[in-house]
Design a protein around this motif. Structure first.
Motif, PDB file in Angstrom:
ATOM      1  N   SER A 333       0.830  -1.200   0.000  1.00 35.66           N
ATOM      2  CA  SER A 333       0.000   0.000   0.000  1.00 35.66           C
ATOM      3  C   SER A 333       0.867   1.254   0.000  1.00 35.66           C
ATOM      4  O   SER A 333       0.609   2.204  -0.754  1.00 35.66           O
ATOM      5  N   GLN A 334       1.914   1.238   0.829  1.00 32.06           N
ATOM      6  CA  GLN A 334       2.816   2.388   0.893  1.00 32.06           C
ATOM      7  C   GLN A 334       3.540   2.597  -0.433  1.00 32.06           C
ATOM      8  O   GLN A 334       3.711   3.736  -0.892  1.00 32.06           O
ATOM      9  N   HIS A 336       2.475   1.702  -3.467  1.00 31.40           N
ATOM     10  CA  HIS A 336       1.525   2.237  -4.454  1.00 31.40           C
ATOM     11  C   HIS A 336       1.203   3.703  -4.166  1.00 31.40           C
ATOM     12  O   HIS A 336       1.030   4.504  -5.107  1.00 31.40           O
ATOM     13  N   LEU A 337       1.112   4.055  -2.903  1.00 32.18           N
ATOM     14  CA  LEU A 337       0.872   5.458  -2.555  1.00 32.18           C
ATOM     15  C   LEU A 337       1.973   6.354  -3.092  1.00 32.18           C
ATOM     16  O   LEU A 337       1.707   7.462  -3.593  1.00 32.18           O
ATOM     17  N   ASP A 344      -4.994   0.797  -5.994  1.00 40.96           N
ATOM     18  CA  ASP A 344      -4.180  -0.340  -5.582  1.00 40.96           C
ATOM     19  C   ASP A 344      -3.786  -0.211  -4.111  1.00 40.96           C
ATOM     20  O   ASP A 344      -3.761  -1.201  -3.370  1.00 40.96           O
ATOM     21  N   ALA A 345      -3.463   1.021  -3.695  1.00 43.00           N
ATOM     22  CA  ALA A 345      -3.099   1.248  -2.293  1.00 43.00           C
ATOM     23  C   ALA A 345      -4.261   0.900  -1.380  1.00 43.00           C
ATOM     24  O   ALA A 345      -4.078   0.251  -0.343  1.00 43.00           O
ATOM     25  N   ARG A 346      -5.484   1.304  -1.751  1.00 38.26           N
ATOM     26  CA  ARG A 346      -6.658   1.000  -0.926  1.00 38.26           C
ATOM     27  C   ARG A 346      -6.907  -0.505  -0.851  1.00 38.26           C
ATOM     28  O   ARG A 346      -7.287  -1.031   0.204  1.00 38.26           O
ATOM     29  N   HIS A 348      -4.751  -3.035  -1.079  1.00 43.80           N
ATOM     30  CA  HIS A 348      -3.806  -3.696  -0.188  1.00 43.80           C
ATOM     31  C   HIS A 348      -4.034  -3.282   1.270  1.00 43.80           C
ATOM     32  O   HIS A 348      -3.849  -4.087   2.191  1.00 43.80           O
ATOM     33  N   LEU A 371      -1.641   4.905   7.273  1.00 45.29           N
ATOM     34  CA  LEU A 371      -1.677   4.919   5.812  1.00 45.29           C
ATOM     35  C   LEU A 371      -3.051   5.366   5.301  1.00 45.29           C
ATOM     36  O   LEU A 371      -3.140   6.039   4.277  1.00 45.29           O
ATOM     37  N   LEU A 375      -4.643   8.529   2.286  1.00 49.98           N
ATOM     38  CA  LEU A 375      -5.438   8.262   1.077  1.00 49.98           C
ATOM     39  C   LEU A 375      -6.482   9.346   0.840  1.00 49.98           C
ATOM     40  O   LEU A 375      -7.003   9.918   1.768  1.00 49.98           O
TER      41      LEU A 375
END
Length: 375
Positions: A333-334, A336-337, A344-346, A348, A371, A375
């Motif tokens: 997630s980190q 992708h952020l 994608d971050a959301r 994961h 995290l 978002l």
């Protein structure tokens, strides 16, 4: 008196209604009779405000739900170990310690291994009673063992078990208990003349400092661990300590130091196909584990190459390391952020949240919430 429960519940991120639900579900699964939901809501409020003591009946439900001790639930000091009462009792305990056979020490080690396996698959929350009893038996045995030949094997077993208990406490958000367990592990390792267990306890204890907001001090401690009789450390432990330094340096914003420590970990790790050191069962580290660790550090540093490492680690992940998988989804997630890939971050992050909740990991839940705020 009741503030302990409130602190623990809040750290878990549960409302009072959620606690009522979890208590009733726990009781129903075990065919236990407890109060109605409406009554439990009143009890919880009164427990947290100190107007009603938590009875043993309900403490036996709350302890495994939160991975907390009785003292933590009730906001009281931890009880002291039982002392010998008079010469006769003292000599009886000393004699019992002398007769503690090698097979009994092996039983201690086997119990620690069972608790370790249960911990990584299901989380530590439901193991607090078993772990506390396990440590108490070993501490008692060590307290009354007189000669070094009797003390060393018990102390070695206690060092490994205390380090595991400390990591479980840290995961449950009980940071003071974690710190005290690490101190116990260090003392036991010194008693056992085991620099490996001492260095490992110091390396893990550094994470308490990092999570508490002292990243520079955490780096100093793990570096001290790496130089603690380094000539008596195994290659796998040295690689583990280097990887831990890399992660802590990444958390402290020390980019070049983190990269350097990662390179050292890679060069130190023996290419023997093994996962654990025969002289130290506490360490799990092979090429796949190190790749996951490297991805974690690179994600912290905002390095785009972290993505490849992390997805490869996700594909190769051991299904029994459930809590570690939550961390892996946090790392993804980190990563992708950092690339602005919010969907994608959301995705994961949702997986990380589910696994953190499944294992009762306060530590990973906090990371998930941190995290989520980005978002």
């Amino acid at each position: 008196m009741g503030t302990g429960l409130r602190v623990i519940r809040t750290a878990r991120g549960w409302s009072q209604d959620r606690l009522v639900y979890e208590m009733r579900r726990f009781a129903e699964q075990r065919l236990l009779g407890i109060a109605s939901s409406a009554s439990l809501k009143v009890y919880i409020s009164e427990w947290e405000n100190g107007r009603r003591p938590i009875t043993d009946r309900y403490a036996a439900i709350l302890r495994p739900l939160f991975g907390a001790t009785d003292a933590e639930l009730r906001g009281e000091p931890e009880p002291q170990p039982q002392q010998a009462d008079g010469y006769e009792d003292l000599l009886s305990r000393i004699d019992a310690a002398v007769s503690l056979s090698v097979s009994m020490v092996q039983t201690f080690l086997d119990q620690t291994e069972l608790l370790r396996t249960m911990d990584r698959q299901m989380g530590a929350a439901g193991l607090v009673d078993q772990m506390n009893g396990h440590l108490a038996r070993m501490e008692d045995a060590l307290t009354f063992a007189v000669l070094p030949s009797a003390r060393r094997p018990i102390a070695t077993a206690l060092a490994g078990a205390s380090t595991l208990a400390a990591w479980q406490a840290l995961d449950a958000g009980a940071v003071e208990r974690a710190w005290r367990h690490y101190e116990l592990a260090k003392k036991a390792a010194q008693d056992a003349d085991s620099p490996m267990y001492l260095a490992h306890a110091m390396g893990e204890q550094a994470y308490v400092l990092h999570d508490a907001g002292r990243p520079q001090l955490a780096v100093e401690l793990v570096r001290d661990a790496r130089t603690t009789q380094a000539n008596r450390q195994s290659p796998r432990l040295r690689a583990w300590l280097a990887a831990a330094e890399a992660e802590l340096c990444g958390g402290a914003g020390m980019t070049e130091d983190a990269r350097r420590a990662l390179e050292q970990a890679n060069s130190l790790l023996p290419d023997d196909g093994e996962t654990r050191d025969p002289d130290m069962a506490s360490i799990f580290l092979n090429k796949d584990h190190l790749a996951r660790w490297r991805g974690n550090v690179l994600a912290k540093l905002g390095d785009s190459s972290a993505m490849e490492e992390l997805y490869a680690s996700l594909s190769a992940a051991d299904a029994s390391f459930v809590r570690a998988k939550s961390g892996l989804h946090c790392d993804l997630s980190q990563a992708h952020l950092a690339r602005g890939e919010l969907e994608d971050a959301r995705s994961h992050l949702q997986q990380a949240r589910l696994l953190a909740n499944r294992t009762g990991s306060v530590r990973y839940r906090r990371r998930v919430e941190m995290l989520t705020g980005r978002l």
